[in-house]
Design a protein around this motif. Structure first.
Motif, PDB file in Angstrom:
ATOM      1  N   ILE A  14       0.861  -1.189   0.000  1.00 28.02           N
ATOM      2  CA  ILE A  14       0.000   0.000   0.000  1.00 28.02           C
ATOM      3  C   ILE A  14       0.892   1.232   0.000  1.00 28.02           C
ATOM      4  O   ILE A  14       1.751   1.391   0.861  1.00 28.02           O
ATOM      5  CB  ILE A  14      -0.947   0.016   1.219  1.00 28.02           C
ATOM      6  CG1 ILE A  14      -1.944  -1.138   1.121  1.00 28.02           C
ATOM      7  CG2 ILE A  14      -1.678   1.365   1.315  1.00 28.02           C
ATOM      8  CD1 ILE A  14      -2.858  -1.279   2.330  1.00 28.02           C
ATOM      9  N   THR A  15       0.684   2.101  -0.994  1.00 27.29           N
ATOM     10  CA  THR A  15       1.529   3.291  -1.118  1.00 27.29           C
ATOM     11  C   THR A  15       0.924   4.526  -0.467  1.00 27.29           C
ATOM     12  O   THR A  15       1.641   5.353   0.067  1.00 27.29           O
ATOM     13  CB  THR A  15       1.849   3.595  -2.589  1.00 27.29           C
ATOM     14  OG1 THR A  15       0.610   3.705  -3.317  1.00 27.29           O
ATOM     15  CG2 THR A  15       2.709   2.500  -3.191  1.00 27.29           C
ATOM     16  N   PHE A  16      -0.396   4.671  -0.553  1.00 28.01           N
ATOM     17  CA  PHE A  16      -1.038   5.786   0.138  1.00 28.01           C
ATOM     18  C   PHE A  16      -2.530   5.546   0.278  1.00 28.01           C
ATOM     19  O   PHE A  16      -3.109   4.705  -0.393  1.00 28.01           O
ATOM     20  CB  PHE A  16      -0.753   7.139  -0.529  1.00 28.01           C
ATOM     21  CG  PHE A  16      -1.306   7.281  -1.929  1.00 28.01           C
ATOM     22  CD1 PHE A  16      -2.581   7.782  -2.158  1.00 28.01           C
ATOM     23  CD2 PHE A  16      -0.527   6.939  -3.029  1.00 28.01           C
ATOM     24  CE1 PHE A  16      -3.074   7.910  -3.448  1.00 28.01           C
ATOM     25  CE2 PHE A  16      -1.017   7.071  -4.318  1.00 28.01           C
ATOM     26  CZ  PHE A  16      -2.300   7.563  -4.528  1.00 28.01           C
ATOM     27  N   VAL A  17      -3.120   6.322   1.188  1.00 33.70           N
ATOM     28  CA  VAL A  17      -4.546   6.245   1.479  1.00 33.70           C
ATOM     29  C   VAL A  17      -5.133   7.631   1.268  1.00 33.70           C
ATOM     30  O   VAL A  17      -4.558   8.623   1.712  1.00 33.70           O
ATOM     31  CB  VAL A  17      -4.775   5.790   2.937  1.00 33.70           C
ATOM     32  CG1 VAL A  17      -6.237   5.916   3.325  1.00 33.70           C
ATOM     33  CG2 VAL A  17      -4.275   4.364   3.140  1.00 33.70           C
ATOM     34  N   THR A  18      -6.268   7.697   0.587  1.00 27.31           N
ATOM     35  CA  THR A  18      -6.962   8.962   0.357  1.00 27.31           C
ATOM     36  C   THR A  18      -8.352   8.877   0.969  1.00 27.31           C
ATOM     37  O   THR A  18      -9.145   7.999   0.597  1.00 27.31           O
ATOM     38  CB  THR A  18      -7.098   9.259  -1.155  1.00 27.31           C
ATOM     39  OG1 THR A  18      -5.804   9.267  -1.749  1.00 27.31           O
ATOM     40  CG2 THR A  18      -7.784  10.602  -1.382  1.00 27.31           C
ATOM     41  N   ALA A  40     -12.374   5.274   2.203  1.00 28.22           N
ATOM     42  CA  ALA A  40     -10.993   5.630   1.863  1.00 28.22           C
ATOM     43  C   ALA A  40     -10.535   4.771   0.704  1.00 28.22           C
ATOM     44  O   ALA A  40     -10.805   3.565   0.658  1.00 28.22           O
ATOM     45  CB  ALA A  40     -10.067   5.426   3.062  1.00 28.22           C
ATOM     46  N   TRP A  41      -9.878   5.421  -0.253  1.00 32.82           N
ATOM     47  CA  TRP A  41      -9.263   4.702  -1.366  1.00 32.82           C
ATOM     48  C   TRP A  41      -7.855   4.314  -0.968  1.00 32.82           C
ATOM     49  O   TRP A  41      -7.122   5.097  -0.342  1.00 32.82           O
ATOM     50  CB  TRP A  41      -9.195   5.583  -2.608  1.00 32.82           C
ATOM     51  CG  TRP A  41     -10.527   5.989  -3.145  1.00 32.82           C
ATOM     52  CD1 TRP A  41     -11.570   5.171  -3.473  1.00 32.82           C
ATOM     53  CD2 TRP A  41     -10.950   7.322  -3.442  1.00 32.82           C
ATOM     54  NE1 TRP A  41     -12.614   5.915  -3.962  1.00 32.82           N
ATOM     55  CE2 TRP A  41     -12.265   7.238  -3.949  1.00 32.82           C
ATOM     56  CE3 TRP A  41     -10.342   8.567  -3.338  1.00 32.82           C
ATOM     57  CZ2 TRP A  41     -12.972   8.360  -4.340  1.00 32.82           C
ATOM     58  CZ3 TRP A  41     -11.058   9.685  -3.732  1.00 32.82           C
ATOM     59  CH2 TRP A  41     -12.358   9.573  -4.224  1.00 32.82           C
ATOM     60  N   LYS A  52      -8.134   6.584  -8.000  1.00 33.72           N
ATOM     61  CA  LYS A  52      -8.733   6.726  -6.678  1.00 33.72           C
ATOM     62  C   LYS A  52     -10.081   6.026  -6.711  1.00 33.72           C
ATOM     63  O   LYS A  52     -11.130   6.640  -6.804  1.00 33.72           O
ATOM     64  CB  LYS A  52      -8.841   8.196  -6.301  1.00 33.72           C
ATOM     65  CG  LYS A  52      -7.486   8.814  -6.053  1.00 33.72           C
ATOM     66  CD  LYS A  52      -7.578  10.239  -5.611  1.00 33.72           C
ATOM     67  CE  LYS A  52      -6.171  10.748  -5.339  1.00 33.72           C
ATOM     68  NZ  LYS A  52      -6.146  12.177  -5.093  1.00 33.72           N
ATOM     69  N   SER A  53      -9.995   4.712  -6.673  1.00 37.24           N
ATOM     70  CA  SER A  53     -11.165   3.835  -6.659  1.00 37.24           C
ATOM     71  C   SER A  53     -10.639   2.441  -6.333  1.00 37.24           C
ATOM     72  O   SER A  53      -9.438   2.256  -6.142  1.00 37.24           O
ATOM     73  CB  SER A  53     -11.870   3.839  -8.018  1.00 37.24           C
ATOM     74  OG  SER A  53     -11.114   3.135  -8.975  1.00 37.24           O
ATOM     75  N   VAL A  54     -11.510   1.473  -6.321  1.00 38.67           N
ATOM     76  CA  VAL A  54     -11.083   0.099  -6.060  1.00 38.67           C
ATOM     77  C   VAL A  54     -10.085  -0.373  -7.119  1.00 38.67           C
ATOM     78  O   VAL A  54      -9.221  -1.204  -6.850  1.00 38.67           O
ATOM     79  CB  VAL A  54     -12.301  -0.851  -5.937  1.00 38.67           C
ATOM     80  CG1 VAL A  54     -12.981  -1.018  -7.274  1.00 38.67           C
ATOM     81  CG2 VAL A  54     -11.898  -2.187  -5.347  1.00 38.67           C
ATOM     82  N   VAL A  55     -10.154   0.175  -8.316  1.00 37.89           N
ATOM     83  CA  VAL A  55      -9.248  -0.208  -9.400  1.00 37.89           C
ATOM     84  C   VAL A  55      -7.792   0.077  -9.030  1.00 37.89           C
ATOM     85  O   VAL A  55      -6.883  -0.623  -9.453  1.00 37.89           O
ATOM     86  CB  VAL A  55      -9.637   0.521 -10.712  1.00 37.89           C
ATOM     87  CG1 VAL A  55      -8.677   0.200 -11.833  1.00 37.89           C
ATOM     88  CG2 VAL A  55     -11.050   0.148 -11.113  1.00 37.89           C
ATOM     89  N   GLY A  56      -7.563   1.093  -8.215  1.00 34.21           N
ATOM     90  CA  GLY A  56      -6.209   1.456  -7.805  1.00 34.21           C
ATOM     91  C   GLY A  56      -5.639   0.573  -6.713  1.00 34.21           C
ATOM     92  O   GLY A  56      -4.473   0.706  -6.352  1.00 34.21           O
ATOM     93  N   ALA A 104      -7.294  -7.372  -9.588  1.00 28.90           N
ATOM     94  CA  ALA A 104      -5.987  -7.295 -10.233  1.00 28.90           C
ATOM     95  C   ALA A 104      -4.856  -7.666  -9.275  1.00 28.90           C
ATOM     96  O   ALA A 104      -3.768  -8.027  -9.714  1.00 28.90           O
ATOM     97  CB  ALA A 104      -5.749  -5.888 -10.779  1.00 28.90           C
ATOM     98  N   LEU A 105      -5.124  -7.598  -7.975  1.00 30.14           N
ATOM     99  CA  LEU A 105      -4.077  -7.904  -6.997  1.00 30.14           C
ATOM    100  C   LEU A 105      -3.894  -9.398  -6.791  1.00 30.14           C
ATOM    101  O   LEU A 105      -2.889  -9.821  -6.256  1.00 30.14           O
ATOM    102  CB  LEU A 105      -4.373  -7.212  -5.662  1.00 30.14           C
ATOM    103  CG  LEU A 105      -4.387  -5.694  -5.728  1.00 30.14           C
ATOM    104  CD1 LEU A 105      -4.669  -5.117  -4.346  1.00 30.14           C
ATOM    105  CD2 LEU A 105      -3.093  -5.133  -6.287  1.00 30.14           C
TER     106      LEU A 105
END
Length: 123
Positions: A14-18, A40-41, A52-56, A104-105
């Protein structure tokens, strides 16, 4: 510390949370009746798109009551596989909190999220 921040400490990719706010919620769902009260994304290096969605990577959605979270989960599961707008996702529900992890993960990465989510101390 929010659930997404707790996940960030436990999942190294995880790189960041928005935080989702009324200003950046593209669906306009936050705070609406039956919808999430906060969200939170989560950006993950394993996701192809830095969206900034589940895709990310993933998204945490918090609802006022468990029934609303269960209804959201049911709706999502009905639409999975219904076209390009609904890519495969891994879903984890704990009380009134729904964790959606991008398909995708892959299952191994999703398992890391699940383990971290189950350890967040939610009742």
């Amino acid at each position: 510390m929010t659930i997404a921040q707790q996940l960030q400490t436990a999942v190294p990719t995880i790189t960041f949370v928005t935080e989702v706010t009324e200003a950046n919620d593209s669906t306009g769902s936050i705070g609406q009746p039956g919808q999430y009260t906060s969200a939170a994304w989560i950006a993950d290096t394993g996701a192809a798109a830095p969206e900034k969605s589940v895709v990310g990577g993933a998204v945490v959605e918090v609802f006022a009551v468990e029934a609303d979270a269960q209804a959201r989960l049911s709706l999502l599961q009905q639409h999975i596989g219904q076209g390009p707008a609904y890519n495969a996702e891994h879903h984890y529900l704990k009380g009134s909190v729904l964790l959606r992890v991008s398909g995708a993960l892959g299952p191994e990465q999703a398992a890391l999220y699940e383990q971290a989510f189950n350890g967040t101390g939610l009742e």
